[in-house]
Write an enzyme that holds these catalytic residues in place. Sequence first.
Site, PDB file in Angstrom:
ATOM      1  N   ASP A  35       0.826  -1.198   0.000  1.00  0.00           N
ATOM      2  CA  ASP A  35       0.000   0.000   0.000  1.00  0.00           C
ATOM      3  C   ASP A  35       0.869   1.261   0.000  1.00  0.00           C
ATOM      4  O   ASP A  35       1.966   1.268   0.555  1.00  0.00           O
ATOM      5  CB  ASP A  35      -0.903   0.004   1.236  1.00  0.00           C
ATOM      6  CG  ASP A  35      -1.996   1.060   1.159  1.00  0.00           C
ATOM      7  OD1 ASP A  35      -2.368   1.459   0.040  1.00  0.00           O
ATOM      8  OD2 ASP A  35      -2.474   1.482   2.225  1.00  0.00           O
ATOM      9  N   HIS A  52       2.723   3.429  -9.035  1.00  0.00           N
ATOM     10  CA  HIS A  52       2.623   2.006  -9.371  1.00  0.00           C
ATOM     11  C   HIS A  52       3.892   1.524 -10.078  1.00  0.00           C
ATOM     12  O   HIS A  52       4.371   0.410  -9.812  1.00  0.00           O
ATOM     13  CB  HIS A  52       1.410   1.751 -10.252  1.00  0.00           C
ATOM     14  CG  HIS A  52       0.109   2.081  -9.575  1.00  0.00           C
ATOM     15  ND1 HIS A  52      -0.194   1.673  -8.298  1.00  0.00           N
ATOM     16  CD2 HIS A  52      -0.974   2.802 -10.005  1.00  0.00           C
ATOM     17  CE1 HIS A  52      -1.399   2.110  -7.968  1.00  0.00           C
ATOM     18  NE2 HIS A  52      -1.892   2.792  -8.982  1.00  0.00           N
ATOM     19  N   LEU A 146      10.999 -20.831  -3.563  1.00  0.00           N
ATOM     20  CA  LEU A 146       9.942 -19.955  -3.059  1.00  0.00           C
ATOM     21  C   LEU A 146       8.709 -19.998  -3.960  1.00  0.00           C
ATOM     22  O   LEU A 146       8.817 -19.938  -5.179  1.00  0.00           O
ATOM     23  CB  LEU A 146      10.472 -18.520  -2.983  1.00  0.00           C
ATOM     24  CG  LEU A 146       9.457 -17.416  -2.649  1.00  0.00           C
ATOM     25  CD1 LEU A 146       9.010 -17.531  -1.195  1.00  0.00           C
ATOM     26  CD2 LEU A 146      10.068 -16.040  -2.925  1.00  0.00           C
TER      27      LEU A 146
END
Length: 279
Positions: A35, A52, A146
């Site tokens: 955020d 962004h 991962l």
Amino acid sequence: MKALLESLQPGQKDWDLAQAIDPSRLPAHIAIIMDGNGRWAGRRLLPRVAGHKAGIGPVRCAVETCARLGIKVLTLYAFSVENWKRPRHEVETLWRLLRYYLRQELPDLQKNDIRLQAIGRLEALPAEVRRELDAVIEATSPNRGLLVNLAINYGGRAEIVDAVNTILDMARLEGSLDSLRIDEDSIATSLYTASCPDPDLLIRTSGEMRISNFLLWQIAYAELYVTETLWPDFTRTDLLQAVLAYQKRDRRYGGLSAAPVTARPKDGDEALIEALRSS
């Protein structure tokens, strides 16, 4: 953990942080609410889309750091079901950035044995985005390092609704709808993240103190870590500090601490019982 230390130099701040981490107590699953992109851009008098774009670097850093630490699963909140309400040009920019990220990062994902998965209502994504996403998911499917979950067109409530409908559909197919009983296990095994352990650590950037409809079922006992840092400014240092903070928590899962508790004197127990009787 060894891979992370090998990428650092003694004397660096991150080296000191990494040395302080207990490799036997790492969170198996880290989830991040990324955020603050819009506020980051606004503070610089830039359009929101600039925030962004600036957020791509921290995604790469978080993925790389988690892989080197030895984290098993990283889930990133990339696009919520509510984000469609944003201006059309912003949403379209987010899709372009996602496609760019997928193309640019595939070689590194393969090199580092990282597997990509997407969770959410993916059928609603633009066709070109879905094609590229599916291609990267397929290309990385043999990897065993991962696991990165990209939460795209995702909502925690929507996920639970989808899980329940999946259970109902299966019962109809099996002809067992009349006797169906839904319990926690049946819901958990029908979630998008059914193959993953629940998050141990949930990180939220930008200082907002809310969950924002993210992994509502899975974070029942996750440790929450909120930082004022905006996502485009989130670094490896921030991630390591979050892991250290997690390792200082006493995780009781509704029980009592493992630390020894001093027994209450017998006369204290008797006084308590007497007080309860007289109340």
